[in-house]
Design an enzyme around this catalytic site. Structure first.
Site, short mmCIF file in Angstrom:
data_model
loop_
_atom_site.label_atom_id
_atom_site.label_comp_id
_atom_site.label_asym_id
_atom_site.label_seq_id
_atom_site.Cartn_x
_atom_site.Cartn_y
_atom_site.Cartn_z
N ASP A 16 45.06 34.32 44.25
CA ASP A 16 45.27 35.39 43.65
C ASP A 16 46.87 35.35 43.29
OD1 ASP A 16 45.91 38.28 43.25
OD2 ASP A 16 45.14 39.05 45.15
N HIS A 21 42.69 37.29 41.83
CA HIS A 21 42.51 38.55 42.59
C HIS A 21 41.03 39.23 42.62
CE1 HIS A 21 44.34 42.35 44.18
NE2 HIS A 21 43.75 43.00 43.25
N SER A 46 42.34 45.43 47.69
CA SER A 46 43.52 45.59 46.84
C SER A 46 44.35 46.85 47.03
CB SER A 46 43.00 45.58 45.35
OG SER A 46 43.85 45.41 44.28
#
Length: 387
Positions: free
Chosen positions: A337, A367, A174
Protein backbone atom coordinates in the site's frame (compact mmCIF):
# COMPACT_ATOMS: atom_id res chain seq x y z
CA UNK A 1 -12.30 0.67 -15.26
CA UNK A 2 -12.56 -2.64 -17.04
CA UNK A 3 -9.56 -4.18 -15.29
CA UNK A 4 -11.04 -3.36 -11.85
CA UNK A 5 -14.44 -4.75 -12.78
CA UNK A 6 -12.88 -7.90 -14.22
CA UNK A 7 -10.80 -8.57 -11.13
CA UNK A 8 -13.72 -7.83 -8.80
CA UNK A 9 -15.82 -10.30 -10.77
CA UNK A 10 -13.04 -12.90 -10.57
CA UNK A 11 -12.57 -12.46 -6.83
CA UNK A 12 -16.30 -12.59 -6.20
CA UNK A 13 -16.69 -15.72 -8.31
CA UNK A 14 -13.85 -17.46 -6.50
CA UNK A 15 -15.34 -16.46 -3.18
CA UNK A 16 -18.69 -17.89 -4.22
CA UNK A 17 -17.62 -21.19 -5.75
CA UNK A 18 -18.81 -23.08 -2.69
CA UNK A 19 -21.99 -21.08 -2.30
CA UNK A 20 -24.74 -21.44 -4.88
CA UNK A 21 -27.06 -19.12 -3.00
CA UNK A 22 -27.19 -15.49 -4.14
CA UNK A 23 -27.51 -13.10 -1.24
CA UNK A 24 -30.27 -10.66 -2.18
CA UNK A 25 -30.44 -7.42 -0.19
CA UNK A 26 -32.72 -4.40 -0.03
CA UNK A 27 -31.68 -0.79 0.40
CA UNK A 28 -33.36 0.94 3.34
CA UNK A 29 -33.51 4.55 4.47
CA UNK A 30 -32.70 5.98 7.89
CA UNK A 31 -33.57 9.53 8.93
CA UNK A 32 -32.42 11.52 11.94
CA UNK A 33 -33.37 15.09 12.79
CA UNK A 34 -31.39 18.02 14.21
CA UNK A 35 -28.06 16.26 13.88
CA UNK A 36 -25.27 18.14 15.65
CA UNK A 37 -21.87 17.84 13.99
CA UNK A 38 -18.49 17.65 15.71
CA UNK A 39 -17.85 21.33 14.95
CA UNK A 40 -21.18 22.36 16.52
CA UNK A 41 -23.29 22.89 13.39
CA UNK A 42 -26.78 21.46 13.10
CA UNK A 43 -28.18 19.65 10.06
CA UNK A 44 -31.97 19.76 10.15
CA UNK A 45 -32.51 16.39 8.46
CA UNK A 46 -29.99 13.65 7.71
CA UNK A 47 -30.92 10.76 5.44
CA UNK A 48 -28.64 7.81 4.79
CA UNK A 49 -29.15 4.47 3.08
CA UNK A 50 -28.37 1.17 4.73
CA UNK A 51 -28.67 -2.54 4.12
CA UNK A 52 -28.32 -5.67 6.19
CA UNK A 53 -27.43 -9.31 5.65
CA UNK A 54 -28.41 -12.19 7.92
CA UNK A 55 -30.77 -12.13 10.89
CA UNK A 56 -30.56 -10.26 14.18
CA UNK A 57 -30.73 -12.74 17.05
CA UNK A 58 -33.14 -12.46 19.95
CA UNK A 59 -30.84 -10.62 22.35
CA UNK A 60 -29.41 -8.48 19.50
CA UNK A 61 -25.85 -9.54 20.28
CA UNK A 62 -24.72 -10.69 16.83
CA UNK A 63 -24.55 -7.40 14.92
CA UNK A 64 -21.48 -6.50 12.86
CA UNK A 65 -21.15 -3.05 11.32
CA UNK A 66 -19.28 -2.63 8.01
CA UNK A 67 -17.97 0.89 7.35
CA UNK A 68 -17.08 1.74 3.76
CA UNK A 69 -14.13 3.31 1.93
CA UNK A 70 -13.76 6.78 0.36
CA UNK A 71 -15.76 6.32 -2.85
CA UNK A 72 -17.69 3.31 -1.56
CA UNK A 73 -21.21 2.97 -0.25
CA UNK A 74 -23.33 0.61 1.82
CA UNK A 75 -23.33 -2.14 -0.81
CA UNK A 76 -20.77 -4.40 0.85
CA UNK A 77 -22.19 -7.76 -0.25
CA UNK A 78 -24.91 -9.53 -2.20
CA UNK A 79 -27.02 -8.13 -4.99
CA UNK A 80 -30.12 -5.98 -5.16
CA UNK A 81 -31.38 -8.09 -8.07
CA UNK A 82 -30.36 -11.46 -9.50
CA UNK A 83 -29.52 -9.71 -12.76
CA UNK A 84 -26.97 -7.32 -11.20
CA UNK A 85 -23.62 -7.85 -12.95
CA UNK A 86 -21.57 -7.64 -9.74
CA UNK A 87 -22.23 -8.10 -6.02
CA UNK A 88 -21.08 -5.75 -3.26
CA UNK A 89 -17.38 -4.98 -2.91
CA UNK A 90 -16.67 -7.43 -0.03
CA UNK A 91 -18.95 -10.23 -1.22
CA UNK A 92 -15.95 -12.58 -1.09
CA UNK A 93 -15.98 -12.44 2.72
CA UNK A 94 -19.59 -11.55 3.64
CA UNK A 95 -22.35 -14.11 3.23
CA UNK A 96 -23.52 -17.58 4.27
CA UNK A 97 -20.54 -19.67 5.36
CA UNK A 98 -18.01 -16.96 4.54
CA UNK A 99 -15.52 -15.22 6.84
CA UNK A 100 -18.19 -12.81 8.06
CA UNK A 101 -20.84 -15.49 8.18
CA UNK A 102 -24.38 -14.23 7.72
CA UNK A 103 -25.65 -17.53 9.13
CA UNK A 104 -24.20 -16.33 12.45
CA UNK A 105 -24.10 -12.55 12.23
CA UNK A 106 -26.44 -9.71 11.39
CA UNK A 107 -24.26 -7.55 9.17
CA UNK A 108 -25.17 -3.88 8.74
CA UNK A 109 -23.65 -1.41 6.28
CA UNK A 110 -24.64 2.21 5.68
CA UNK A 111 -23.90 5.07 3.31
CA UNK A 112 -21.94 7.90 4.93
CA UNK A 113 -22.83 11.54 5.08
CA UNK A 114 -21.55 13.37 1.95
CA UNK A 115 -21.28 10.05 0.12
CA UNK A 116 -19.41 10.52 -3.15
CA UNK A 117 -21.97 8.76 -5.36
CA UNK A 118 -24.94 10.95 -4.56
CA UNK A 119 -26.36 10.43 -8.08
CA UNK A 120 -26.29 6.64 -7.83
CA UNK A 121 -29.94 5.53 -7.50
CA UNK A 122 -28.85 2.99 -4.88
CA UNK A 123 -27.20 5.59 -2.63
CA UNK A 124 -29.00 7.69 -0.02
CA UNK A 125 -26.97 10.47 1.56
CA UNK A 126 -27.11 14.05 2.79
CA UNK A 127 -24.51 16.59 1.71
CA UNK A 128 -23.82 19.64 -0.46
CA UNK A 129 -25.90 18.27 -3.35
CA UNK A 130 -28.94 17.92 -1.06
CA UNK A 131 -31.72 20.52 -1.10
CA UNK A 132 -31.60 22.66 2.03
CA UNK A 133 -35.19 22.62 3.38
CA UNK A 134 -34.75 26.15 4.74
CA UNK A 135 -33.88 27.68 1.36
CA UNK A 136 -35.25 25.26 -1.23
CA UNK A 137 -31.83 25.31 -2.90
CA UNK A 138 -28.85 22.98 -2.83
CA UNK A 139 -26.69 23.36 0.25
CA UNK A 140 -23.50 23.72 -1.77
CA UNK A 141 -20.68 24.98 0.44
CA UNK A 142 -23.14 26.17 3.08
CA UNK A 143 -23.25 22.53 4.18
CA UNK A 144 -21.19 22.22 7.37
CA UNK A 145 -17.79 20.60 7.34
CA UNK A 146 -18.24 17.05 8.60
CA UNK A 147 -15.76 14.60 10.09
CA UNK A 148 -15.27 10.87 10.43
CA UNK A 149 -16.75 11.24 13.94
CA UNK A 150 -19.92 12.62 12.33
CA UNK A 151 -20.10 9.55 10.08
CA UNK A 152 -19.78 7.41 13.20
CA UNK A 153 -22.45 9.33 15.09
CA UNK A 154 -24.97 9.01 12.27
CA UNK A 155 -24.29 5.27 12.26
CA UNK A 156 -24.70 5.26 16.04
CA UNK A 157 -28.15 6.82 15.63
CA UNK A 158 -29.03 4.10 13.12
CA UNK A 159 -27.78 1.33 15.42
CA UNK A 160 -29.70 2.82 18.36
CA UNK A 161 -32.88 2.89 16.28
CA UNK A 162 -32.54 -0.86 15.80
CA UNK A 163 -32.34 -1.43 19.56
CA UNK A 164 -28.76 -2.74 19.32
CA UNK A 165 -26.63 -1.90 22.37
CA UNK A 166 -23.54 -4.01 21.56
CA UNK A 167 -21.68 -4.53 18.30
CA UNK A 168 -19.96 -7.87 17.92
CA UNK A 169 -17.54 -6.07 15.62
CA UNK A 170 -16.96 -2.98 13.51
CA UNK A 171 -15.01 -3.73 10.33
CA UNK A 172 -13.97 -1.39 7.54
CA UNK A 173 -11.39 -0.72 4.81
CA UNK A 174 -9.49 2.54 4.19
CA UNK A 175 -11.78 5.45 5.21
CA UNK A 176 -13.94 2.69 6.70
CA UNK A 177 -11.03 1.72 8.95
CA UNK A 178 -10.97 5.27 10.29
CA UNK A 179 -14.63 4.93 11.17
CA UNK A 180 -14.06 1.52 12.76
CA UNK A 181 -11.21 2.80 14.94
CA UNK A 182 -13.12 5.90 15.98
CA UNK A 183 -16.15 3.74 16.85
CA UNK A 184 -13.94 1.77 19.24
CA UNK A 185 -12.66 5.01 20.82
CA UNK A 186 -15.93 6.95 20.94
CA UNK A 187 -18.07 4.02 22.17
CA UNK A 188 -15.64 1.63 23.92
CA UNK A 189 -18.38 -0.15 25.91
CA UNK A 190 -20.38 -0.84 22.76
CA UNK A 191 -17.70 -2.25 20.43
CA UNK A 192 -16.43 -5.74 21.26
CA UNK A 193 -14.09 -6.17 18.26
CA UNK A 194 -12.57 -3.81 15.73
CA UNK A 195 -10.95 -4.68 12.40
CA UNK A 196 -8.98 -2.00 10.57
CA UNK A 197 -8.25 -2.96 6.95
CA UNK A 198 -5.76 -0.82 4.95
CA UNK A 199 -6.20 1.94 7.50
CA UNK A 200 -4.79 4.44 9.93
CA UNK A 201 -5.70 5.96 13.27
CA UNK A 202 -4.38 9.40 12.36
CA UNK A 203 -3.92 11.33 9.11
CA UNK A 204 -0.42 12.80 9.11
CA UNK A 205 0.89 15.92 7.36
CA UNK A 206 2.08 13.91 4.35
CA UNK A 207 -1.38 12.43 3.79
CA UNK A 208 -3.17 15.76 4.32
CA UNK A 209 -1.06 17.26 1.51
CA UNK A 210 -1.63 14.19 -0.64
CA UNK A 211 -5.39 14.35 -0.16
CA UNK A 212 -5.39 18.00 -1.18
CA UNK A 213 -4.20 16.89 -4.63
CA UNK A 214 -7.59 15.22 -5.01
CA UNK A 215 -9.42 18.44 -4.17
CA UNK A 216 -7.29 20.91 -6.11
CA UNK A 217 -8.41 20.09 -9.69
CA UNK A 218 -12.06 20.57 -8.71
CA UNK A 219 -11.38 23.98 -7.19
CA UNK A 220 -9.52 25.06 -10.34
CA UNK A 221 -12.34 24.09 -12.72
CA UNK A 222 -14.07 27.31 -13.92
CA UNK A 223 -17.42 25.53 -13.66
CA UNK A 224 -16.96 24.88 -9.95
CA UNK A 225 -17.93 28.49 -9.11
CA UNK A 226 -17.14 28.13 -5.39
CA UNK A 227 -19.48 25.15 -5.23
CA UNK A 228 -22.47 26.95 -6.77
CA UNK A 229 -22.79 24.91 -9.96
CA UNK A 230 -25.98 22.94 -9.41
CA UNK A 231 -28.09 25.07 -11.75
CA UNK A 232 -25.49 25.09 -14.53
CA UNK A 233 -22.54 23.19 -15.96
CA UNK A 234 -20.88 20.88 -13.45
CA UNK A 235 -17.09 20.89 -12.96
CA UNK A 236 -16.66 17.63 -14.86
CA UNK A 237 -13.10 18.33 -15.99
CA UNK A 238 -11.84 18.96 -12.46
CA UNK A 239 -13.80 16.01 -11.08
CA UNK A 240 -12.38 13.75 -13.79
CA UNK A 241 -8.84 14.78 -12.90
CA UNK A 242 -9.56 14.20 -9.23
CA UNK A 243 -10.96 10.71 -9.80
CA UNK A 244 -8.03 9.82 -12.06
CA UNK A 245 -5.62 10.77 -9.27
CA UNK A 246 -7.59 8.77 -6.70
CA UNK A 247 -7.59 5.70 -8.94
CA UNK A 248 -3.90 5.81 -9.79
CA UNK A 249 -2.77 6.41 -6.20
CA UNK A 250 -4.88 3.52 -4.93
CA UNK A 251 -3.13 1.15 -7.35
CA UNK A 252 0.42 -0.16 -7.08
CA UNK A 253 2.66 0.41 -10.13
CA UNK A 254 2.85 -3.38 -10.62
CA UNK A 255 -0.87 -3.73 -11.35
CA UNK A 256 -1.08 -0.38 -13.11
CA UNK A 257 1.64 -1.41 -15.54
CA UNK A 258 0.18 -4.90 -15.91
CA UNK A 259 -3.11 -3.27 -16.88
CA UNK A 260 -1.32 -1.49 -19.73
CA UNK A 261 1.06 -4.12 -21.14
CA UNK A 262 1.34 -2.50 -24.57
CA UNK A 263 2.58 0.88 -23.35
CA UNK A 264 5.27 2.22 -25.66
CA UNK A 265 7.26 5.32 -24.56
CA UNK A 266 8.06 6.00 -28.21
CA UNK A 267 4.47 5.82 -29.49
CA UNK A 268 4.30 7.73 -32.75
CA UNK A 269 1.48 10.04 -31.75
CA UNK A 270 2.93 11.47 -28.51
CA UNK A 271 6.41 11.52 -30.04
CA UNK A 272 5.30 13.86 -32.84
CA UNK A 273 2.36 15.80 -31.37
CA UNK A 274 2.24 17.44 -27.95
CA UNK A 275 -1.59 17.31 -28.07
CA UNK A 276 -1.71 13.53 -28.50
CA UNK A 277 -2.15 11.49 -25.33
CA UNK A 278 -0.65 8.12 -24.56
CA UNK A 279 -3.21 5.27 -24.58
CA UNK A 280 -2.59 4.71 -20.86
CA UNK A 281 -3.60 8.30 -20.13
CA UNK A 282 -6.79 7.95 -22.20
CA UNK A 283 -7.53 4.67 -20.40
CA UNK A 284 -7.20 6.27 -16.97
CA UNK A 285 -9.07 9.50 -17.71
CA UNK A 286 -11.89 7.90 -19.72
CA UNK A 287 -12.57 5.56 -16.82
CA UNK A 288 -12.53 8.49 -14.42
CA UNK A 289 -14.88 10.55 -16.59
CA UNK A 290 -17.39 7.68 -16.70
CA UNK A 291 -17.60 7.79 -12.92
CA UNK A 292 -18.56 11.48 -12.92
CA UNK A 293 -22.10 10.42 -13.89
CA UNK A 294 -22.81 9.36 -10.30
CA UNK A 295 -20.20 11.30 -8.26
CA UNK A 296 -20.55 14.90 -7.12
CA UNK A 297 -17.54 17.25 -7.03
CA UNK A 298 -18.49 19.04 -3.81
CA UNK A 299 -19.02 15.70 -2.10
CA UNK A 300 -15.45 14.74 -3.01
CA UNK A 301 -14.22 17.98 -1.42
CA UNK A 302 -16.14 17.24 1.78
CA UNK A 303 -14.86 13.68 1.90
CA UNK A 304 -11.31 14.95 1.46
CA UNK A 305 -11.78 17.33 4.38
CA UNK A 306 -13.37 14.64 6.55
CA UNK A 307 -10.29 12.50 6.00
CA UNK A 308 -7.86 15.38 6.48
CA UNK A 309 -9.32 16.18 9.90
CA UNK A 310 -9.14 12.60 11.15
CA UNK A 311 -7.45 11.59 14.37
CA UNK A 312 -9.10 8.84 16.39
CA UNK A 313 -10.61 10.28 19.55
CA UNK A 314 -10.53 13.86 18.21
CA UNK A 315 -8.49 15.19 21.11
CA UNK A 316 -5.04 15.48 19.46
CA UNK A 317 -3.68 12.72 21.68
CA UNK A 318 -3.55 9.47 19.73
CA UNK A 319 -1.91 7.48 22.53
CA UNK A 320 -4.69 8.48 24.95
CA UNK A 321 -7.32 7.60 22.35
CA UNK A 322 -5.85 4.13 21.77
CA UNK A 323 -5.80 3.64 25.53
CA UNK A 324 -9.58 4.14 25.61
CA UNK A 325 -10.23 1.15 23.33
CA UNK A 326 -11.64 -1.88 25.12
CA UNK A 327 -12.34 -3.90 21.98
CA UNK A 328 -10.17 -6.69 20.68
CA UNK A 329 -8.39 -5.25 17.67
CA UNK A 330 -7.06 -6.63 14.39
CA UNK A 331 -5.07 -4.55 11.92
CA UNK A 332 -4.81 -5.72 8.31
CA UNK A 333 -2.74 -3.26 6.26
CA UNK A 334 -1.56 -4.14 2.74
CA UNK A 335 2.17 -4.73 2.34
CA UNK A 336 2.34 -2.85 -0.97
CA UNK A 337 0.00 0.00 0.00
CA UNK A 338 1.49 3.32 -1.11
CA UNK A 339 -1.48 5.41 0.10
CA UNK A 340 -2.11 4.31 3.71
CA UNK A 341 1.20 2.55 4.17
CA UNK A 342 1.55 -0.30 6.70
CA UNK A 343 3.48 1.83 9.21
CA UNK A 344 0.29 3.80 9.83
CA UNK A 345 -1.55 0.70 11.03
CA UNK A 346 1.56 -0.47 12.88
CA UNK A 347 1.58 2.75 14.91
CA UNK A 348 -1.96 2.25 16.18
CA UNK A 349 -1.38 -1.45 16.81
CA UNK A 350 1.71 -0.72 18.92
CA UNK A 351 -0.03 2.03 20.89
CA UNK A 352 -2.83 -0.38 21.81
CA UNK A 353 -0.28 -2.99 22.78
CA UNK A 354 -1.31 -6.24 24.43
CA UNK A 355 -4.37 -7.85 22.86
CA UNK A 356 -4.00 -6.19 19.48
CA UNK A 357 -3.30 -8.38 16.45
CA UNK A 358 -1.51 -7.44 13.23
CA UNK A 359 -1.18 -9.16 9.85
CA UNK A 360 -0.37 -7.80 6.42
CA UNK A 361 -2.25 -8.49 3.20
CA UNK A 362 0.10 -9.59 0.43
CA UNK A 363 -0.82 -8.68 -3.13
CA UNK A 364 0.01 -6.63 -6.18
CA UNK A 365 -2.86 -4.13 -5.98
CA UNK A 366 -1.41 -1.77 -3.40
CA UNK A 367 -4.12 0.02 -1.43
CA UNK A 368 -6.77 -1.88 -3.36
CA UNK A 369 -5.53 -5.16 -1.88
CA UNK A 370 -7.85 -4.30 1.00
CA UNK A 371 -10.73 -4.87 -1.42
CA UNK A 372 -9.47 -7.31 -4.03
CA UNK A 373 -7.18 -9.50 -1.87
CA UNK A 374 -9.21 -9.50 1.33
CA UNK A 375 -10.20 -13.14 0.90
CA UNK A 376 -6.61 -14.12 1.65
CA UNK A 377 -7.38 -13.09 5.24
CA UNK A 378 -10.69 -14.93 5.45
CA UNK A 379 -9.39 -17.48 7.95
CA UNK A 380 -7.84 -14.78 10.13
CA UNK A 381 -11.12 -12.85 10.11
CA UNK A 382 -13.16 -15.92 11.00
CA UNK A 383 -10.86 -16.80 13.89
CA UNK A 384 -10.82 -13.23 15.20
CA UNK A 385 -14.61 -12.90 15.11
CA UNK A 386 -15.00 -16.15 17.06
CA UNK A 387 -12.57 -15.21 19.84
Amino acid sequence: MKILKLLCLTVCLIGNLAFAETLLVQKQKFTTKDFRTFNGSVIDTVNIGWEAYGELNEDKSNAILITHYFTGNSHAAGKYNESDPLPGYWDAIIGPGKAIDTNKYYVISSDTLVNASVYDPNVITTGPATINPRTGKHYGLSFPVVTIRDFVNVQKALIDSLGITKLHAVVGPSMGSMQAIDWAVAYPDMVERMVSVIGTAQVDAWLVAGLEKWAYPIKQDPNWKLGNYYDGEKPIQGLTQSLALITQEAMHPIIFNASNPNHNPLSEGPLNDIYTSYPVVDWLYNAAKARTEVIDANHILYLVRANQTFIAGYNNDLAAAMNQIKAKTLFLPATNDLLLYPQMAQQAHELIGEGSQYEEIDGMWGHLDGIFSIQSKAEALTTFLEQ
